[in-house]
Scaffold this motif. Sequence first.
Motif, short mmCIF file in Angstrom:
data_model
loop_
_atom_site.label_atom_id
_atom_site.label_comp_id
_atom_site.label_asym_id
_atom_site.label_seq_id
_atom_site.Cartn_x
_atom_site.Cartn_y
_atom_site.Cartn_z
N SER A 266 0.76 -3.11 -5.85
CA SER A 266 0.81 -4.39 -5.12
C SER A 266 0.59 -3.89 -3.56
O SER A 266 -0.08 -4.63 -2.96
CB SER A 266 2.50 -4.82 -4.93
OG SER A 266 2.54 -5.24 -6.23
N HIS B 75 -3.30 -3.82 -3.50
CA HIS B 75 -3.98 -5.06 -3.53
C HIS B 75 -3.94 -5.76 -2.42
O HIS B 75 -4.80 -6.51 -1.68
CB HIS B 75 -3.16 -5.98 -4.60
CG HIS B 75 -3.45 -5.71 -6.13
ND1 HIS B 75 -2.90 -6.04 -7.12
CD2 HIS B 75 -4.57 -4.88 -6.52
CE1 HIS B 75 -3.37 -5.70 -8.25
NE2 HIS B 75 -4.54 -4.95 -7.96
N MET B 76 -2.77 -5.72 -1.64
CA MET B 76 -2.56 -6.22 -0.18
C MET B 76 -3.82 -5.65 0.88
O MET B 76 -4.22 -6.41 1.42
CB MET B 76 -1.03 -6.00 0.37
CG MET B 76 -0.10 -7.09 -0.32
SD MET B 76 1.37 -7.17 0.95
CE MET B 76 2.33 -5.75 0.09
N GLN C 10 -6.42 -4.31 0.06
CA GLN C 10 -7.85 -4.84 -0.48
C GLN C 10 -8.05 -5.93 0.27
O GLN C 10 -8.93 -6.46 0.77
CB GLN C 10 -8.04 -4.79 -1.61
CG GLN C 10 -8.11 -3.42 -2.44
CD GLN C 10 -8.24 -3.60 -3.99
OE1 GLN C 10 -7.39 -4.48 -4.61
NE2 GLN C 10 -9.04 -2.85 -4.81
N SER C 11 -7.08 -6.90 0.05
CA SER C 11 -7.03 -8.39 0.81
C SER C 11 -7.40 -8.16 2.41
O SER C 11 -8.20 -9.05 2.91
CB SER C 11 -5.95 -9.36 0.38
OG SER C 11 -5.85 -9.52 -1.09
N ILE C 12 -6.55 -7.57 2.93
CA ILE C 12 -6.67 -7.53 4.29
C ILE C 12 -7.84 -6.82 5.03
O ILE C 12 -8.60 -7.48 5.85
CB ILE C 12 -5.37 -6.46 4.89
CG1 ILE C 12 -4.15 -7.20 4.86
CG2 ILE C 12 -5.81 -6.16 6.15
CD1 ILE C 12 -2.92 -6.37 5.18
N CYS C 13 -8.71 -5.93 4.18
CA CYS C 13 -9.89 -5.40 4.37
C CYS C 13 -10.91 -6.61 4.34
O CYS C 13 -12.07 -6.37 5.00
CB CYS C 13 -10.43 -4.39 3.44
SG CYS C 13 -9.50 -2.71 3.84
N LYS C 14 -10.67 -7.42 3.59
CA LYS C 14 -11.83 -8.66 3.60
C LYS C 14 -11.63 -9.35 4.89
O LYS C 14 -12.69 -10.04 5.10
CB LYS C 14 -11.30 -9.67 2.33
CG LYS C 14 -11.65 -9.17 0.90
CD LYS C 14 -11.28 -9.92 -0.03
CE LYS C 14 -11.66 -9.15 -1.21
NZ LYS C 14 -11.05 -10.12 -2.80
N LEU C 15 -10.42 -9.41 5.43
CA LEU C 15 -10.26 -10.03 6.80
C LEU C 15 -10.61 -9.24 8.06
O LEU C 15 -11.29 -9.79 8.91
CB LEU C 15 -8.86 -10.50 6.86
CG LEU C 15 -8.40 -11.84 5.97
CD1 LEU C 15 -6.74 -11.90 6.27
CD2 LEU C 15 -9.09 -13.04 6.33
N GLU D 220 -11.80 0.97 4.43
CA GLU D 220 -11.12 0.43 3.30
C GLU D 220 -10.81 1.91 2.23
O GLU D 220 -9.81 1.86 2.02
CB GLU D 220 -11.96 -0.36 2.55
CG GLU D 220 -11.37 -1.07 1.44
CD GLU D 220 -11.99 -2.33 0.78
OE1 GLU D 220 -11.55 -2.86 -0.20
OE2 GLU D 220 -13.18 -2.44 1.11
N CYS E 178 1.92 -3.29 4.96
CA CYS E 178 2.06 -3.85 3.47
C CYS E 178 3.13 -3.14 2.61
O CYS E 178 3.77 -3.77 1.97
CB CYS E 178 0.70 -3.32 2.87
SG CYS E 178 -0.64 -4.07 3.59
N ASP F 120 6.00 -5.58 1.04
CA ASP F 120 6.07 -5.57 -0.69
C ASP F 120 7.67 -5.41 -0.80
O ASP F 120 8.01 -6.01 -1.58
CB ASP F 120 5.22 -4.74 -1.15
CG ASP F 120 5.32 -4.76 -2.69
OD1 ASP F 120 5.08 -5.66 -3.28
OD2 ASP F 120 5.55 -3.46 -3.31
#
Length: 317
Positions: A165, A168-169, A171-176, A182, A275, A279
Amino acid sequence: MGKMRLTQAGGTTEGFCLIKSVAARTDVKGSEYLDLVLADSEGECVAKLWNYSRVYHGVFAPDDIVKVRGSVQIWKDNEQFKIDRIRLATPEDDVDMSILVPCAPLDPQAMYDELYAIAQGFQDEDLKRLVQYLLRENREKLLLYPAGVKLHHATRGGLLHHTLSVVHMAQSICKLYPWLNEELLLAGATLHDIGKLVELDTGTLGLAGAYTAQGQLLGHISIGMSMVAQAAEVTMVPEKTAMLVEHMLLSHHGNPEYGSPRLPMIPEAEVLSICDLLDSRLYEMRAALDGVAPGGFSERLWALDNRQLYQANGKEV
């Protein structure tokens, strides 16, 4: 904890359960019987094997998985399960552990494989080597261990569930924030709680009943740092790379009051600490609100600053 599945059906029933305790006793007539406490993921009950034979002596022990057949009886206004037949479970039974103990909602092997595959995709060969080495060396424990004794993710496979978890969080933050490193962040996220494999006294069922001596004296942060340092030496990871990963483990609890010897001093460590906290808190909040009617409040949660949580979802009744 409520009633076991076995005790919720009428008449004779059978199924698999755990032995929490077992003792040979003698009744008023001098006959021996087995006095047990059986349990599954929904509850527990007292059970008796009245026609006790010496063939059963020493066969059963706490944490054994058994198959039983019997019925519920009332004794002095209390329910107890009268066992007619009992045997140890075998590998061929392929028992679903989720009916016996609280388990992570995802398959441990699938979670492990995903984490290993994520590391396999690293361009940084040093980070790939370090993370995959620690995953391989600790595979058997990772498939089993919880993330805690009582609080968040204290389930069989809970450590992998929490770790994935957090990954995954991240990974999402690295997109922003694509300027973040990363792979460094994902390496730290994957390894941040690796020390719990030594910190938690975990049995074969995948639940932790207490902390080990190392866990109490050193804590999982210090243990994890040592594991990373040793792995870096074995895999010949450069000192600077190992230092950055170690710092992420050292600071992942964020504030000193939560156990971090250092505050996060690189952006990736800051993201990891947030993160990790998010979680763990969302897990505890969801568990606290489970069963609370819409418009109602949970009990006070000392782990969440003694807050009561409000059940805002759904319609009030």
